[in-house]
Design a protein around this motif. Sequence first.
Motif, mmCIF file in Angstrom:
data_model
loop_
_atom_site.group_PDB
_atom_site.id
_atom_site.type_symbol
_atom_site.label_atom_id
_atom_site.label_comp_id
_atom_site.label_asym_id
_atom_site.label_seq_id
_atom_site.Cartn_x
_atom_site.Cartn_y
_atom_site.Cartn_z
ATOM 1 N N LEU A 150 44.470 37.723 33.806
ATOM 2 C CA LEU A 150 43.885 38.371 32.642
ATOM 3 C C LEU A 150 44.079 37.514 31.395
ATOM 4 C CD1 LEU A 150 44.802 42.114 33.203
ATOM 5 C CD2 LEU A 150 42.708 40.901 33.795
ATOM 6 N N ARG A 151 45.256 36.918 31.253
ATOM 7 C CA ARG A 151 45.508 36.045 30.108
ATOM 8 C C ARG A 151 44.598 34.819 30.169
ATOM 9 N NH1 ARG A 151 51.455 34.690 28.352
ATOM 10 N NH2 ARG A 151 51.204 36.780 27.563
ATOM 11 N N GLY A 152 44.445 34.234 31.345
ATOM 12 C CA GLY A 152 43.567 33.084 31.502
ATOM 13 C C GLY A 152 42.116 33.431 31.207
ATOM 14 N N THR A 153 41.711 34.640 31.589
ATOM 15 C CA THR A 153 40.356 35.104 31.287
ATOM 16 C C THR A 153 40.178 35.247 29.781
ATOM 17 O OG1 THR A 153 40.279 36.278 33.396
ATOM 18 C CG2 THR A 153 38.667 36.911 31.741
ATOM 19 N N GLY A 154 41.201 35.771 29.108
ATOM 20 C CA GLY A 154 41.134 35.904 27.653
ATOM 21 C C GLY A 154 41.019 34.548 26.975
ATOM 22 N N TYR A 155 41.797 33.573 27.438
ATOM 23 C CA TYR A 155 41.715 32.223 26.874
ATOM 24 C C TYR A 155 40.333 31.613 27.113
ATOM 25 C CZ TYR A 155 46.790 32.102 26.238
ATOM 26 O OH TYR A 155 48.064 32.357 25.840
ATOM 27 N N LEU A 156 39.789 31.830 28.314
ATOM 28 C CA LEU A 156 38.476 31.297 28.650
ATOM 29 C C LEU A 156 37.399 31.897 27.741
ATOM 30 C CD1 LEU A 156 36.732 29.614 30.660
ATOM 31 C CD2 LEU A 156 36.499 31.719 31.968
ATOM 32 N N LEU A 157 37.440 33.216 27.557
ATOM 33 C CA LEU A 157 36.453 33.875 26.697
ATOM 34 C C LEU A 157 36.575 33.402 25.256
ATOM 35 C CD1 LEU A 157 36.550 37.492 28.122
ATOM 36 C CD2 LEU A 157 34.721 35.817 28.368
ATOM 37 N N HIS A 158 37.805 33.177 24.810
ATOM 38 C CA HIS A 158 38.010 32.686 23.447
ATOM 39 C C HIS A 158 37.412 31.292 23.280
ATOM 40 C CE1 HIS A 158 39.873 32.430 19.531
ATOM 41 N NE2 HIS A 158 40.355 31.248 19.866
ATOM 42 N N HIS B 94 33.955 32.295 43.039
ATOM 43 C CA HIS B 94 35.004 32.283 44.063
ATOM 44 C C HIS B 94 36.285 31.610 43.571
ATOM 45 C CE1 HIS B 94 31.997 33.768 46.792
ATOM 46 N NE2 HIS B 94 31.205 32.750 46.443
ATOM 47 N N THR B 95 36.650 31.902 42.344
ATOM 48 C CA THR B 95 37.907 31.419 41.781
ATOM 49 C C THR B 95 38.519 32.536 40.954
ATOM 50 O OG1 THR B 95 38.956 29.663 40.509
ATOM 51 C CG2 THR B 95 36.833 30.404 39.725
ATOM 52 N N ARG B 96 39.831 32.634 40.995
ATOM 53 C CA ARG B 96 40.534 33.723 40.314
ATOM 54 C C ARG B 96 41.162 33.249 39.027
ATOM 55 N NH1 ARG B 96 39.894 38.924 40.626
ATOM 56 N NH2 ARG B 96 39.527 39.563 42.733
ATOM 57 N N TYR B 97 41.065 34.081 37.993
ATOM 58 C CA TYR B 97 41.756 33.874 36.731
ATOM 59 C C TYR B 97 42.666 35.059 36.482
ATOM 60 C CZ TYR B 97 39.077 29.934 34.821
ATOM 61 O OH TYR B 97 38.552 28.695 34.580
ATOM 62 N N LEU C 192 38.871 42.539 30.234
ATOM 63 C CA LEU C 192 39.338 41.295 30.853
ATOM 64 C C LEU C 192 39.343 41.413 32.380
ATOM 65 C CD1 LEU C 192 42.258 40.249 28.488
ATOM 66 C CD2 LEU C 192 39.963 39.285 28.631
ATOM 67 N N ALA C 193 39.698 42.595 32.884
ATOM 68 C CA ALA C 193 39.705 42.791 34.336
ATOM 69 C C ALA C 193 38.291 42.671 34.905
ATOM 70 C CB ALA C 193 40.309 44.150 34.669
ATOM 71 N N ARG C 194 37.311 43.243 34.220
ATOM 72 C CA ARG C 194 35.921 43.158 34.693
ATOM 73 C C ARG C 194 35.410 41.722 34.653
ATOM 74 N NH1 ARG C 194 32.648 48.290 32.135
ATOM 75 N NH2 ARG C 194 33.680 49.897 33.378
ATOM 76 N N LEU D 102 34.189 39.466 37.757
ATOM 77 C CA LEU D 102 32.868 38.823 37.754
ATOM 78 C C LEU D 102 32.995 37.331 38.050
ATOM 79 C CD1 LEU D 102 29.812 39.128 37.165
ATOM 80 C CD2 LEU D 102 30.345 38.511 34.806
ATOM 81 N N ILE D 103 33.975 36.678 37.459
ATOM 82 C CA ILE D 103 34.202 35.249 37.721
ATOM 83 C C ILE D 103 34.536 35.044 39.200
ATOM 84 C CG2 ILE D 103 35.755 33.309 37.251
ATOM 85 C CD1 ILE D 103 35.955 34.367 34.365
#
Length: 142
Positions: A64-72, A59-62, A47-49, A53-54
């Motif tokens: 780790l939880r938000g990244t997990g939701y996005l990937l899901h 040029h926007t930050r997510y 999730l950190a990687r 990458l995002i």
Amino acid sequence: MVSRPWRREGLADLGPRLDASRLCRLADALDEGPAVHGFGEDQRWTLARVSDLIARMFHTRYTLRGTGYLLHRMGWSVQVPRHRAVERDEAAIATWWREVWPAGKRYRRSATPGSASRTRPVRRCAHRRPAPGADPGGSRVG
């Protein structure tokens, strides 16, 4: 004074930070693998990687939880790699499971019939004990 959308409509109405075209670009980048994007020899997306990458690409930050939701939402799921020895002998393992494991497996002893307790089986007497403080003679008032 210019009214900003987050003041007028609230934060929930801003919509997703990555639109459909950006999500497609992100999916393509994830399919290329972590090494292509400078994350070393390890071929696992964390999730950190993905969050880094995002940030680099859009040029926007997510979080780790938000990244997990996005990937899901994109259809990705959590994958845990299996670490297996190079010397692993599948035939010997299958034989062990088939022959040795059942011999060593202990089956649970069933409880005494009519009892949920293994330590105190059901009493088989016909008379019940009176409750503490109750009249042992069973006399009625009245």
